[in-house]
Structure formats: structure tokens, C-alpha cells
Design a protein around this motif. Structure first.
Motif, PDB file in Angstrom:
ATOM      1  N   UNK A  94       0.825  -1.212   0.000  1.00  0.00           N
ATOM      2  CA  UNK A  94       0.000   0.000   0.000  1.00  0.00           C
ATOM      3  C   UNK A  94       0.854   1.255   0.000  1.00  0.00           C
ATOM      4  N   UNK A  95       1.930   1.236   0.780  1.00  0.00           N
ATOM      5  CA  UNK A  95       2.782   2.421   0.884  1.00  0.00           C
ATOM      6  C   UNK A  95       3.486   2.703  -0.441  1.00  0.00           C
ATOM      7  N   UNK A  96       3.953   1.651  -1.113  1.00  0.00           N
ATOM      8  CA  UNK A  96       4.631   1.844  -2.396  1.00  0.00           C
ATOM      9  C   UNK A  96       3.686   2.466  -3.417  1.00  0.00           C
ATOM     10  N   UNK A  97       2.471   1.922  -3.511  1.00  0.00           N
ATOM     11  CA  UNK A  97       1.487   2.465  -4.454  1.00  0.00           C
ATOM     12  C   UNK A  97       1.104   3.883  -4.067  1.00  0.00           C
ATOM     13  N   UNK A  98       0.887   4.089  -2.780  1.00  0.00           N
ATOM     14  CA  UNK A  98       0.467   5.398  -2.287  1.00  0.00           C
ATOM     15  C   UNK A  98       1.513   6.463  -2.562  1.00  0.00           C
ATOM     16  N   UNK A  99       2.780   6.135  -2.271  1.00  0.00           N
ATOM     17  CA  UNK A  99       3.849   7.109  -2.485  1.00  0.00           C
ATOM     18  C   UNK A  99       4.047   7.425  -3.964  1.00  0.00           C
ATOM     19  N   UNK A 100       3.903   6.413  -4.802  1.00  0.00           N
ATOM     20  CA  UNK A 100       4.071   6.607  -6.237  1.00  0.00           C
ATOM     21  C   UNK A 100       3.073   7.630  -6.768  1.00  0.00           C
ATOM     22  N   UNK A 101       1.809   7.475  -6.382  1.00  0.00           N
ATOM     23  CA  UNK A 101       0.791   8.371  -6.925  1.00  0.00           C
ATOM     24  C   UNK A 101       0.719   9.693  -6.175  1.00  0.00           C
ATOM     25  N   UNK A 102       1.193   9.723  -4.930  1.00  0.00           N
ATOM     26  CA  UNK A 102       1.279  11.010  -4.241  1.00  0.00           C
ATOM     27  C   UNK A 102       2.350  11.875  -4.902  1.00  0.00           C
ATOM     28  N   UNK A 103       3.462  11.244  -5.260  1.00  0.00           N
ATOM     29  CA  UNK A 103       4.506  11.986  -5.970  1.00  0.00           C
ATOM     30  C   UNK A 103       4.007  12.488  -7.320  1.00  0.00           C
ATOM     31  N   UNK A 104       3.207  11.682  -8.014  1.00  0.00           N
ATOM     32  CA  UNK A 104       2.634  12.105  -9.288  1.00  0.00           C
ATOM     33  C   UNK A 104       1.733  13.321  -9.085  1.00  0.00           C
ATOM     34  N   UNK A 105       0.908  13.269  -8.018  1.00  0.00           N
ATOM     35  CA  UNK A 105      -0.001  14.384  -7.747  1.00  0.00           C
ATOM     36  C   UNK A 105       0.770  15.656  -7.428  1.00  0.00           C
ATOM     37  N   UNK A 106       1.815  15.535  -6.592  1.00  0.00           N
ATOM     38  CA  UNK A 106       2.598  16.698  -6.205  1.00  0.00           C
ATOM     39  C   UNK A 106       3.396  17.263  -7.377  1.00  0.00           C
TER      40      UNK A 106
END
Length: 349
Positions: free
Chosen positions: A225-237
């Protein structure tokens, strides 16, 4: 309603976490400024001189201590108590920035601080008391109950749709796509973190939970979950303005986490209607205060290139386990000078 010993421990740990996390960004920011002054190259433009700056490492250690405290807090207290308290790290950062970095704390930000504190007090007073958990297998039974399986299935379907269908078509034009993926996965990561934290707490108490496959499964879910979450949070930012991503992500992440916790751990079972309404009111107050704090930061950026308020954070750090605090790191490590900002505005997304 009296506060149980476990809730009190979780509350204290959550406060300590917010304090350390909030302070860490101020310390790291001072370290980044000092390193940039020595090397002449800012971290946001590929400079790595901050790795030789002791003050930056002190900030990193402070952050890790805060993250560990936040992780342990979930082992003692319900998510409905711990998660909203993450907003207090914004207050700590804003106040410390006012005194240590000479960044002006506007009246709107002060009002946001008051609302966050008031809402947090209401939540703490009316927080539910969890039933004692004696093994990780009990948590597994909660995670496999029909109601939570329905929530889990809904989350998986929505995430797959967002990743495979919506992200390629409108992910870079609609902020809800990337933040939605982060928030949905974040709610699952918090549930897994709570399960893993409880298992480790029981293990330290002498009831070894590492012999159960369920413990290792929850650990695997946390990592995924953390890997997926961080990947798309970075995309959003990287795609949208942080001032837009921050409040949307905080509201969605915290709301979904509380919903997941209420379903899985049945936080509201046994509570009267008045207590539940009070918790919701406190939660709304925290959300409004957070948005006001972020609005004050955005307003300050728009009116002047000097100063930057503390960035926004959901409660559980996705830097190690899930939140919302990667947003904080993104803002802090990419602090721009007036000339940098002018150049950045001319660059396309």
C-alpha cells in the motif's frame, strides 16, 4: 466519558508524533538553507550538499522518532482518535516557523490553529474505547468480516479503475484521480499498520505473534500500500500545485481512514448518538482548520515571495507507513527563492 489507559497512551504518542514531525521540518529547512548557502545549489535543483549538513540529519532523526511514535500510537488507540491529531503537526510547524524562521503567522492561520486544537479536544473527549485484542488472529477475523470485505473490494475496484482507466485519460488534468488513489490505499495501509502495531505490541508483552502468518501478511500489505500510495502522491505533487493537493488529500485520506476503522474495528459500537455526532463535529472542525491553515499559506505565497508556512500533513506518515507527510517533505525540500519561483512559473507541467 473517561479515557482508557490505552487511549491515553495513544493520545500522548500522537501528540509527541505531531510535535516531532512538525519540528523536524523546521530543523530540516534550516539545514537546507545552510547547505544551499555553502554550496550555492538548492536541493530542489539537484543539490545534495544537505547530506553533509548535521542540522539536516538532526531533522531526519527527529522525523523518524515522530514516525515511530505515530506507528506505536495506532497500536494503542483507535484510528478515529490518532488520525485527526496529525493535523497538529501543522500547528507546530507554523508556530516554530514564526519564531525560528521569521515567517509571519497570519490571522487566518491563527484561526485555523484554534479550530484544529478545538476539534482535536472534542475528538479526544469523545473518542471510543476499543475492546482489548489478545491476538493477531482476532484482527484477522475483523479484516475478513463481510462488511470490511465489501469495503476492501470496493477500494480495490476503484483503485484499479482509477489506475487503468482514469489516470491515463485525465490523471494530469483532474487532481482527484491521483489523490483518490493515494487516499484509498492510505486507508488500507492505516488498517494494516494498526494490525501490525498491535501484533508487535502483543509480542513485546510476551505473546509472540510473529509465529502467525497473519502478522507477515499485514506487513506485506503495509509495504504494498505504501509503495502504491507514495508513487501516486509523488505524481499528484509533481502535476498539481501543492496548495491544491494538500487539503484534498488530507480530507479524503482522513475521512476514508475513519470510515475503514469504523467498519473494521467497529469504533462506534456501544457509543451513543451524541458522542458520535460530537466526534464528527470535532473532525469537521479539524478539517476546516487545516484548510484555513493551507489557505493562509497559499495566500502568503500569492501576495509575497517571502516566507512559507508549514506544509500540510495527514496523520500517518506515508514516508514510512502511509500519509500524509510526504507532502510536507515535498514543500520543505523544494523551498524556492523569489528568482527560482519566477523561473518555475515559466516552466510547463
Amino acid at each position: 466519558m473517561g479515557m482508557s489507559q490505552d487511549n491515553l497512551r495513544g493520545f500522548i504518542l500522537a501528540l509527541l508524533s505531531s510535535g516531532f514531525i512538525g519540528a523536524s521540518f523546521i530543523i530540516k529547512k534550516k539545514g537546507l538553507r545552510r547547505a544551499a548557502a555553502v554550496s550555492g545549489v538548492r536541493a530542489g535543483y539537484g543539490g545534495y550538499a544537505y547530506l553533509l549538513e548535521p542540522l539536516w540529519w538532526l531533522g531526519m532523526v527527529t522525523m523518524i522518532v515522530g514516525e515511530v511514535a505515530n506507528f506505536v500510537a495506532y497500536a494503542f488507540a483507535p484510528a478515529i482518535l490518532v488520525t485527526p491529531l496529525g493535523a497538529l503537526s501543522i500547528i507546530v510547524s507554523a508556530v516554530l516557523a514564526h519564531f525560528m524562521l521569521k515567517e509571519k503567522l497570519h490571522q487566518l492561520a491563527v484561526l485555523g490553529c484554534v479550530m484544529c486544537i478545538s476539534g482535536s479536544v472534542i475528538i479526544v473527549i469523545h473518542a471510543p474505547q476499543e475492546s482489548p485484542i489478545t491476538s493477531v488472529q482476532e484482527i484477522w477475523a475483523m479484516a475478513t468480516q463481510p462488511a470490511f470485505l465489501l469495503y476492501l473490494g470496493s477500494v480495490i475496484v476503484l483503485v484499479v479503475l482509477l489506475i487503468l482507466y482514469f489516470a491515463p485519460r485525465c490523471g494530469h488534468t483532474n487532481v482527484l484521480v491521483f489523490t483518490g488513489i493515494c487516499s484509498l490505499m492510505g486507508s488500507l495501509s492505516v488498517m494494516s499498520v494498526k494490525a501490525l502495531g498491535t501484533a508487535l505490541k502483543l509480542t513485546f508483552e510476551g505473546k509472540n505473534q510473529l509465529v502467525y502468518l497473519e502478522t507477515w501478511f499485514f506487513m506485506f500489505i503495509v509495504a504494498t500500500c505504501v509503495i502504491i500510495q507514495m508513487n501516486y502522491l509523488n505524481k499528484a505533487l509533481d502535476t498539481f500545485n501543492t496548495a491544491v493537493v494538500s487539503p484534498i488529500y488530507y480530507v479524503m485520506f482522513t475521512s476514508l481512514t475513519i470510515i475503514a476503522s469504523v467498519i473494521m474495528f467497529k469504533d462506534w459500537d456501544g457509543q451513543n448518538t451524541g458522542s458520535i455526532i460530537s466526534e464528527l463535529c470535532g473532525f469537521i472542525a479539524v478539517l476546516c482548520g487545516t484548510i484555513l491553515l493551507n489557505s493562509a499559506k497559499d495566500s502568503d505565497r500569492g501576495s509575497s515571495f517571502r516566507g512559507e508556512h508549514a506544509p500540510l500533513s495527514p496523520t500517518l506518515s506515508t514516508g514510512l507507513f502511509s500519509g500524509n507527510r510526504e507532502t510536507l517533505k515535498h514543500d520543505e525540500e523544494n523551498e524556492l527563492s523569489p528568482d527560482d519561483i519566477c523561473l518555475r512559473k515559466q516552466e510547463p507541467y
